[in-house]
Design an enzyme around this catalytic site. Sequence first.
Site, short mmCIF file in Angstrom:
data_model
loop_
_atom_site.label_atom_id
_atom_site.label_comp_id
_atom_site.label_asym_id
_atom_site.label_seq_id
_atom_site.Cartn_x
_atom_site.Cartn_y
_atom_site.Cartn_z
N ASN A 52 -25.27 5.49 -9.49
CA ASN A 52 -24.53 4.25 -9.29
C ASN A 52 -25.02 3.19 -10.26
O ASN A 52 -26.16 3.21 -10.69
CB ASN A 52 -24.73 3.76 -7.85
CG ASN A 52 -23.78 2.64 -7.49
OD1 ASN A 52 -22.58 2.73 -7.78
ND2 ASN A 52 -24.29 1.58 -6.87
N LYS B 153 -13.22 -3.10 7.55
CA LYS B 153 -13.50 -1.83 8.21
C LYS B 153 -14.69 -1.88 9.17
O LYS B 153 -14.78 -1.09 10.10
CB LYS B 153 -13.75 -0.73 7.16
CG LYS B 153 -12.48 -0.28 6.46
CD LYS B 153 -12.79 0.82 5.47
CE LYS B 153 -11.49 1.40 4.93
NZ LYS B 153 -11.72 2.54 4.05
N ASP C 299 -11.03 8.70 6.67
CA ASP C 299 -11.25 8.78 5.21
C ASP C 299 -12.01 10.06 4.86
O ASP C 299 -11.64 10.79 3.93
CB ASP C 299 -12.06 7.58 4.71
CG ASP C 299 -11.24 6.30 4.72
OD1 ASP C 299 -10.01 6.38 4.56
OD2 ASP C 299 -11.83 5.23 4.90
N ARG D 45 -28.38 0.34 -4.33
CA ARG D 45 -27.30 0.71 -3.42
C ARG D 45 -27.26 2.23 -3.22
O ARG D 45 -26.97 2.73 -2.12
CB ARG D 45 -25.97 0.23 -4.00
CG ARG D 45 -25.23 -0.62 -3.02
CD ARG D 45 -23.98 -1.14 -3.62
NE ARG D 45 -22.96 -1.23 -2.59
CZ ARG D 45 -21.68 -1.41 -2.85
NH1 ARG D 45 -21.26 -1.53 -4.08
NH2 ARG D 45 -20.81 -1.48 -1.86
N THR E 190 -8.29 -1.79 6.41
CA THR E 190 -8.95 -1.48 5.15
C THR E 190 -9.86 -2.62 4.71
O THR E 190 -10.11 -3.54 5.48
CB THR E 190 -7.89 -1.05 4.09
OG1 THR E 190 -8.55 -0.63 2.92
CG2 THR E 190 -6.92 -2.17 3.75
N SER F 62 0.83 -1.20 0.00
CA SER F 62 0.00 0.00 0.00
C SER F 62 0.87 1.25 0.00
O SER F 62 2.04 1.22 0.38
CB SER F 62 -0.91 0.00 1.23
OG SER F 62 -0.11 0.04 2.39
N SER G 119 0.40 3.53 2.04
CA SER G 119 0.65 3.76 3.47
C SER G 119 1.96 3.10 3.90
O SER G 119 2.79 3.73 4.57
CB SER G 119 -0.49 3.18 4.32
OG SER G 119 -1.71 3.76 3.95
N VAL H 184 -11.14 9.35 -7.05
CA VAL H 184 -10.50 8.66 -5.91
C VAL H 184 -9.35 7.75 -6.31
O VAL H 184 -8.61 7.28 -5.46
CB VAL H 184 -11.50 7.83 -5.05
CG1 VAL H 184 -12.52 8.71 -4.38
CG2 VAL H 184 -12.14 6.72 -5.85
#
Length: 253
Positions: free
Chosen positions: A140, A63, A95, A145, A59, A13, A15, A204
């Site tokens: 979407n 989560k 986030d 959803r 992640t 990642s 991170s 994103v």
Amino acid sequence: MRFGIIQYPAKLSLSEKIFNEYFKEININAIYEGININPEDFDLKIKNILDNYFGLNITVPFKERVFKYLSAATDSAIFLSAINTIHKGIGYNTDWIGFYNSIKNEDLNGKIMVFGAGGAARAILYGLYKLGIDKVVLINRTYDRAIKLKNLFDKKMDIKVLDFDKLNEEIKDTNVFINTTSIGMFGEKIPLRLSNNINLVYDVVYYATPLQNEAKEKGIKFINGKMMWYYQAIENLKIWNIYDERIFNKIKL
Ligand code: ATR
């Protein structure tokens, strides 16, 4: 000090890469590791991990599953049903703050369209709500959803849900387009053309996508997912009490 990100499947990642560079720069004896757990083993292994790490990220797909192993969670994490940062048994969601801080200085006037209705969309809608936005259009692929997300924000903002096939028509008078899906990560195209009305594209996805390339060609400002990551990372470091602004600023994404 041990830090890590609980994830599945295994991956390197951003991170892991950036936090380890940062630890070197601030000269602390710390390591940040990818902690890969098979979803079947999560309940067996999670307690031990929580006990042995000073700071954690968590992640997909864990989560939500981690809540019951923590002593508390912040209001935003509870509302979003998602924890991405842990410290001393408390769960946080950074986030939405990452999104908030990456877009707060932009012009958000006019019509805002959010594309996608998964976990990222939830955090982003919450960020928009915290920025005082009271109206958005949500599209979407799976209509139901999007309706679920609209219902979640029922008392917070006015979300107009439209069919997926309205995307191209609706974009014509949209001013801010936010892609919350992973489409584009492997060069795939979202089925739309950016109109002249658009003054900001937020994507994103961390790396250049056809959407970002189109924005660039048309001279439309765009922000990519690395900025959301960057600002949520700052929040994580603050929670772990190891944030040094001057040094973190020097790290190249
Ligand atoms: P994340 O936590 O990253 O948001 P997610 O919760 O799995 O991940 O949500 C992924 C989002 O991307 C969903 O909105 C998904 O649409 P569906 O709800 O219809 O599944 C959207 N998405 C992913 N791949 C897509 C594709 N090829 N075309 C359209 N939408 C896609």
